[in-house]
Design a protein around this motif. Structure first.
Motif, short mmCIF file in Angstrom:
data_model
loop_
_atom_site.label_atom_id
_atom_site.label_comp_id
_atom_site.label_asym_id
_atom_site.label_seq_id
_atom_site.Cartn_x
_atom_site.Cartn_y
_atom_site.Cartn_z
N UNK A 1 -0.56 14.17 9.97
CA UNK A 1 -0.61 15.15 10.92
C UNK A 1 0.06 13.87 12.22
N UNK A 2 -1.00 13.34 13.07
CA UNK A 2 -0.07 12.83 13.93
C UNK A 2 1.04 12.43 13.94
N UNK A 3 2.13 11.70 12.65
CA UNK A 3 3.19 11.39 12.39
C UNK A 3 3.61 12.13 12.56
N UNK A 4 3.31 13.62 11.52
CA UNK A 4 4.94 14.53 11.24
C UNK A 4 4.48 15.31 12.89
N UNK A 5 4.14 15.05 13.54
CA UNK A 5 4.09 15.86 15.18
C UNK A 5 5.25 15.12 15.23
N UNK A 6 5.12 13.59 15.33
CA UNK A 6 6.22 12.38 16.35
C UNK A 6 7.44 12.58 15.79
N UNK A 7 7.54 12.57 14.52
CA UNK A 7 8.48 12.72 13.14
C UNK A 7 9.75 13.76 14.14
N UNK A 8 8.64 15.02 14.04
CA UNK A 8 9.48 16.22 14.51
C UNK A 8 10.40 16.64 15.75
N UNK A 9 9.68 15.44 16.65
CA UNK A 9 10.16 15.08 17.90
C UNK A 9 12.10 15.21 17.59
N UNK B 1 1.01 -1.26 0.12
CA UNK B 1 -0.14 0.06 -0.16
C UNK B 1 1.21 1.40 -0.06
N UNK B 2 0.55 1.92 -0.62
CA UNK B 2 1.05 3.81 -0.60
C UNK B 2 1.69 3.85 0.80
N UNK B 3 2.54 4.32 1.16
CA UNK B 3 2.80 5.04 2.00
C UNK B 3 2.99 6.34 2.16
N UNK B 4 3.16 7.34 3.23
CA UNK B 4 3.13 8.56 2.44
C UNK B 4 4.67 8.79 4.22
N UNK B 5 5.49 9.19 3.91
CA UNK B 5 6.29 9.96 5.10
C UNK B 5 5.98 11.11 5.10
N UNK C 1 0.16 3.88 20.25
CA UNK C 1 0.91 3.06 19.78
C UNK C 1 0.24 2.77 17.67
N UNK C 2 -1.52 3.08 17.39
CA UNK C 2 -1.42 3.49 16.42
C UNK C 2 -0.41 4.23 15.45
N UNK C 3 -0.20 5.23 16.22
CA UNK C 3 0.79 6.40 15.42
C UNK C 3 1.95 5.76 15.54
N UNK C 4 2.65 5.30 16.34
CA UNK C 4 3.74 4.64 15.29
C UNK C 4 4.14 3.55 14.93
N UNK C 5 3.13 2.81 14.94
CA UNK C 5 3.44 1.73 13.86
C UNK C 5 2.99 2.03 12.70
N UNK C 6 2.18 3.51 12.30
CA UNK C 6 1.56 3.58 10.61
C UNK C 6 3.47 4.94 10.33
N UNK C 7 3.85 5.09 11.44
CA UNK C 7 5.17 5.58 11.52
C UNK C 7 5.83 4.55 10.50
N UNK D 1 14.14 2.83 16.65
CA UNK D 1 13.05 4.36 16.63
C UNK D 1 11.53 3.62 17.46
N UNK D 2 11.55 2.68 17.28
CA UNK D 2 9.85 2.32 18.00
C UNK D 2 10.14 2.32 19.27
N UNK D 3 11.14 1.87 19.76
CA UNK D 3 11.91 2.09 21.26
C UNK D 3 11.86 3.12 21.76
N UNK D 4 12.32 4.17 21.29
CA UNK D 4 12.39 6.05 21.52
C UNK D 4 11.26 6.15 21.51
N UNK D 5 10.16 5.61 20.87
CA UNK D 5 8.42 6.25 20.58
C UNK D 5 7.72 5.88 21.52
N UNK D 6 8.71 4.59 21.48
CA UNK D 6 7.39 3.65 23.51
C UNK D 6 7.70 4.65 24.25
N UNK D 7 9.29 4.47 24.52
CA UNK D 7 10.00 4.67 25.75
C UNK D 7 9.38 7.03 26.03
N UNK D 8 9.51 7.32 25.11
CA UNK D 8 10.39 8.45 25.44
C UNK D 8 9.22 9.62 24.90
#
Length: 192
Positions: free
Chosen positions: A184-192, A84-88, A158-164, A146-153
């Motif tokens: 947009x939620x992933x954009x916020x996460x990636x900007x951390x 499936x298409x994936x936007x980053x 969870x669904x935002x991280x999994x989509x990332x 990345x997954x561990x950082x997102x989970x701990x920090x």
């Protein structure tokens, strides 16, 4: 009774990719940046780490997938494991990397071309760079970092991280109704 039916089912021991603890990723990025490796290899590896993408997705990226105006990278389904298409979302440093590598274009459509015209940078080049810097990890392992950082920090759901990570969320029924890619939620996460 066949022996297979009488004995309990054996589970395969799945080897996990060697990952770097997330609190060491910044030092690794600094080591990559100051290494004597070729600029395309350094930039490709940094882009891979920051986008939490798979190696093939980054190595085979072409300029037509990149939209700097809207700060997004659209990876087509044909190149995705999920088909499936994936936007980053592209945050500031990712855009800077793309602008730097744009100055290194070789005339091919590839964002990260290798030494042979029309061929992408090799996975082995990135792995060799990481290992030469003393990090005994796999390139794919940065997704685990990345997954561990997102989970701990972060407080990212969870669904935002999994989509990332371009993973499927839930079962087929849930996917049929939950159609947002949480961009947009992933954009916020990636900007951390």
């Amino acid at each position: 009774l066949a022996i297979e039916q009488a004995l309990p089912k054996q589970t395969k021991n799945k080897d996990h990719r060697k990952a770097l603890p997330y609190d060491q990723v910044k030092d690794c990025l600094n080591a990559i940046s100051s290494s004597k490796a070729g600029p395309r290899t350094k930039l490709a590896l940094e882009f891979l780490i920051l986008t939490a993408s798979r190696s093939g997705e980054v190595r085979e990226a072409v300029w037509s997938e990149i939209d700097l105006d809207n700060r997004e990278w659209l990876i087509p389904a044909t190149r995705m494991k999920s088909k499936t298409d994936h936007r980053v979302p592209l945050v500031s440093r990712m855009v800077e990397i793309l602008k730097e590598v744009d100055n290194l274009r070789d005339g091919s459509p590839l964002v990260f071309p290798g030494t042979v015209f029309g061929r992408p940078i090799s996975d082995a080049s990135m792995l060799k760079l990481v290992r030469s810097l003393g990090y005994q990890v796999d390139v794919h392992g940065f997704r685990t970092s990345f997954r561990t950082w997102a989970q701990e920090r972060t407080n990212a759901p969870r669904e935002v991280v999994e989509k990332a990570l371009a993973h499927s969320i839930g079962n087929k029924t849930e996917e049929a109704y939950a159609r947002s890619d949480l961009f947009e939620k992933r954009r916020s996460l990636m900007g951390n």
